[in-house]
Design a protein around this motif. Structure first.
Motif, PDB file in Angstrom:
ATOM      1  N   HIS A  19      33.589 -30.718  62.898  1.00  0.00           N
ATOM      2  CA  HIS A  19      34.283 -31.814  63.589  1.00  0.00           C
ATOM      3  C   HIS A  19      35.533 -31.263  64.128  1.00  0.00           C
ATOM      4  O   HIS A  19      36.463 -30.909  62.956  1.00  0.00           O
ATOM      5  CB  HIS A  19      34.519 -33.600  63.654  1.00  0.00           C
ATOM      6  N   ALA A  20      36.798 -31.157  65.298  1.00  0.00           N
ATOM      7  CA  ALA A  20      37.945 -30.949  65.846  1.00  0.00           C
ATOM      8  C   ALA A  20      39.239 -31.503  64.175  1.00  0.00           C
ATOM      9  O   ALA A  20      39.827 -30.438  64.217  1.00  0.00           O
ATOM     10  CB  ALA A  20      38.349 -31.101  66.598  1.00  0.00           C
ATOM     11  N   ALA A  21      38.734 -33.112  63.993  1.00  0.00           N
ATOM     12  CA  ALA A  21      39.597 -33.487  62.779  1.00  0.00           C
ATOM     13  C   ALA A  21      39.336 -32.531  61.983  1.00  0.00           C
ATOM     14  O   ALA A  21      40.051 -32.579  61.452  1.00  0.00           O
ATOM     15  CB  ALA A  21      39.424 -34.835  63.040  1.00  0.00           C
ATOM     16  N   VAL A  22      38.127 -32.286  61.507  1.00  0.00           N
ATOM     17  CA  VAL A  22      38.679 -31.674  60.054  1.00  0.00           C
ATOM     18  C   VAL A  22      38.861 -30.490  60.124  1.00  0.00           C
ATOM     19  O   VAL A  22      39.205 -30.400  58.548  1.00  0.00           O
ATOM     20  CB  VAL A  22      36.884 -31.977  59.784  1.00  0.00           C
ATOM     21  N   LYS A  23      38.798 -30.109  60.834  1.00  0.00           N
ATOM     22  CA  LYS A  23      39.587 -28.533  61.023  1.00  0.00           C
ATOM     23  C   LYS A  23      40.594 -28.535  60.710  1.00  0.00           C
ATOM     24  O   LYS A  23      41.736 -29.170  61.065  1.00  0.00           O
ATOM     25  CB  LYS A  23      39.259 -27.706  62.319  1.00  0.00           C
ATOM     26  N   GLY A  24      40.524 -27.527  59.520  1.00  0.00           N
ATOM     27  CA  GLY A  24      42.469 -27.083  58.381  1.00  0.00           C
ATOM     28  C   GLY A  24      43.078 -28.549  58.141  1.00  0.00           C
ATOM     29  O   GLY A  24      43.595 -28.347  57.418  1.00  0.00           O
ATOM     30  N   SER A  25      41.922 -29.388  57.161  1.00  0.00           N
ATOM     31  CA  SER A  25      41.933 -30.510  56.535  1.00  0.00           C
ATOM     32  C   SER A  25      41.810 -30.456  55.404  1.00  0.00           C
ATOM     33  O   SER A  25      41.469 -31.015  54.069  1.00  0.00           O
ATOM     34  CB  SER A  25      41.076 -32.038  57.157  1.00  0.00           C
ATOM     35  N   GLU A  26      40.708 -29.343  54.685  1.00  0.00           N
ATOM     36  CA  GLU A  26      41.122 -28.454  53.341  1.00  0.00           C
ATOM     37  C   GLU A  26      39.535 -28.934  53.033  1.00  0.00           C
ATOM     38  O   GLU A  26      38.931 -30.030  51.929  1.00  0.00           O
ATOM     39  CB  GLU A  26      41.707 -27.938  52.518  1.00  0.00           C
ATOM     40  N   GLY A  27      38.627 -29.568  53.917  1.00  0.00           N
ATOM     41  CA  GLY A  27      37.710 -30.778  53.503  1.00  0.00           C
ATOM     42  C   GLY A  27      37.507 -32.385  53.204  1.00  0.00           C
ATOM     43  O   GLY A  27      37.020 -31.974  53.170  1.00  0.00           O
ATOM     44  N   SER A  71      38.584 -34.931  54.116  1.00  0.00           N
ATOM     45  CA  SER A  71      38.761 -36.205  55.383  1.00  0.00           C
ATOM     46  C   SER A  71      38.707 -37.397  55.523  1.00  0.00           C
ATOM     47  O   SER A  71      38.716 -37.704  56.531  1.00  0.00           O
ATOM     48  CB  SER A  71      39.100 -35.082  57.404  1.00  0.00           C
ATOM     49  N   HIS A  72      37.615 -37.152  55.571  1.00  0.00           N
ATOM     50  CA  HIS A  72      36.252 -38.354  55.346  1.00  0.00           C
ATOM     51  C   HIS A  72      36.314 -39.244  54.144  1.00  0.00           C
ATOM     52  O   HIS A  72      35.509 -38.754  53.062  1.00  0.00           O
ATOM     53  CB  HIS A  72      35.274 -38.289  56.237  1.00  0.00           C
ATOM     54  N   PHE A  73      36.752 -40.729  54.177  1.00  0.00           N
ATOM     55  CA  PHE A  73      35.862 -41.616  52.311  1.00  0.00           C
ATOM     56  C   PHE A  73      35.691 -42.800  52.894  1.00  0.00           C
ATOM     57  O   PHE A  73      36.324 -42.774  53.780  1.00  0.00           O
ATOM     58  CB  PHE A  73      37.313 -41.253  51.780  1.00  0.00           C
ATOM     59  N   ASN A  74      34.600 -43.475  51.586  1.00  0.00           N
ATOM     60  CA  ASN A  74      34.560 -44.422  52.025  1.00  0.00           C
ATOM     61  C   ASN A  74      35.322 -45.099  50.467  1.00  0.00           C
ATOM     62  O   ASN A  74      34.539 -44.167  49.207  1.00  0.00           O
ATOM     63  CB  ASN A  74      32.756 -44.272  51.690  1.00  0.00           C
ATOM     64  N   VAL A  75      35.621 -46.325  51.096  1.00  0.00           N
ATOM     65  CA  VAL A  75      36.087 -46.943  49.913  1.00  0.00           C
ATOM     66  C   VAL A  75      35.704 -48.190  49.011  1.00  0.00           C
ATOM     67  O   VAL A  75      35.996 -49.102  49.681  1.00  0.00           O
ATOM     68  CB  VAL A  75      37.929 -47.009  49.721  1.00  0.00           C
ATOM     69  N   ARG A  76      34.945 -48.828  47.853  1.00  0.00           N
ATOM     70  CA  ARG A  76      35.043 -49.644  47.653  1.00  0.00           C
ATOM     71  C   ARG A  76      35.973 -49.919  46.446  1.00  0.00           C
ATOM     72  O   ARG A  76      35.897 -49.190  45.798  1.00  0.00           O
ATOM     73  CB  ARG A  76      33.656 -49.927  47.104  1.00  0.00           C
ATOM     74  N   ILE A  77      36.667 -51.354  46.914  1.00  0.00           N
ATOM     75  CA  ILE A  77      37.479 -51.824  45.659  1.00  0.00           C
ATOM     76  C   ILE A  77      37.635 -53.231  46.017  1.00  0.00           C
ATOM     77  O   ILE A  77      37.423 -54.301  46.545  1.00  0.00           O
ATOM     78  CB  ILE A  77      39.245 -51.568  46.710  1.00  0.00           C
ATOM     79  N   HIS A  86      41.451 -38.563  58.014  1.00  0.00           N
ATOM     80  CA  HIS A  86      40.981 -38.406  59.771  1.00  0.00           C
ATOM     81  C   HIS A  86      40.020 -40.418  59.746  1.00  0.00           C
ATOM     82  O   HIS A  86      40.233 -40.589  61.014  1.00  0.00           O
ATOM     83  CB  HIS A  86      40.437 -37.515  59.797  1.00  0.00           C
ATOM     84  N   ALA A  87      39.507 -40.520  58.469  1.00  0.00           N
ATOM     85  CA  ALA A  87      38.458 -41.529  58.742  1.00  0.00           C
ATOM     86  C   ALA A  87      38.656 -42.468  57.182  1.00  0.00           C
ATOM     87  O   ALA A  87      38.289 -41.590  56.202  1.00  0.00           O
ATOM     88  CB  ALA A  87      37.025 -40.975  59.500  1.00  0.00           C
ATOM     89  N   LEU A  88      39.037 -43.714  56.927  1.00  0.00           N
ATOM     90  CA  LEU A  88      38.499 -43.953  55.379  1.00  0.00           C
ATOM     91  C   LEU A  88      37.711 -45.638  55.860  1.00  0.00           C
ATOM     92  O   LEU A  88      38.131 -46.380  56.972  1.00  0.00           O
ATOM     93  CB  LEU A  88      39.970 -45.108  55.513  1.00  0.00           C
TER      94      LEU A  88
END
Length: 99
Positions: free
Chosen positions: A41-49, A51-57, A83-85
């Protein structure tokens, strides 16, 4: 932990965990890096991998807060170029009621 130029690099997930546990007094915190599902995905490029997380708190600090305010509390602590959470934010009472 990886290192770059003699400096240790702490993963974004570990930085997120440390910050959320201390600031929001989380009793339960699960962080899942799902960046691999978005490779290319375009937003992932250059993010060192990382960029997207799921959080349960689960935090007592969410008591009396609606879902939008809870998500803002989490996001305000993580302003770091994600990029996405995906967030599931509950109080200890809500968790106990759903058992």
């Amino acid at each position: 932990m990886a290192s770059r130029g003699g400096k240790e690099i702490v993963s974004r997930a570990i930085r997120m965990e440390t910050k959320l546990k201390s600031v929001l007094e989380a009793s339960v915190l699960e962080i899942e890096d799902v960046s691999h599902q978005h490779a290319g995905h375009a937003a992932v490029k250059g993010s060192e991998g990382e960029s997207h997380f799921n959080v349960r708190i689960v935090s007592p600090n969410f008591d009396g807060q609606n879902m939008v305010k809870r998500h803002r509390m989490v996001c305000d602590e993580l302003e770091s170029g994600l990029h996405a959470l995906c967030i599931v934010a509950k109080t200890p009472q809500e968790v106990a009621e759903n058992k």
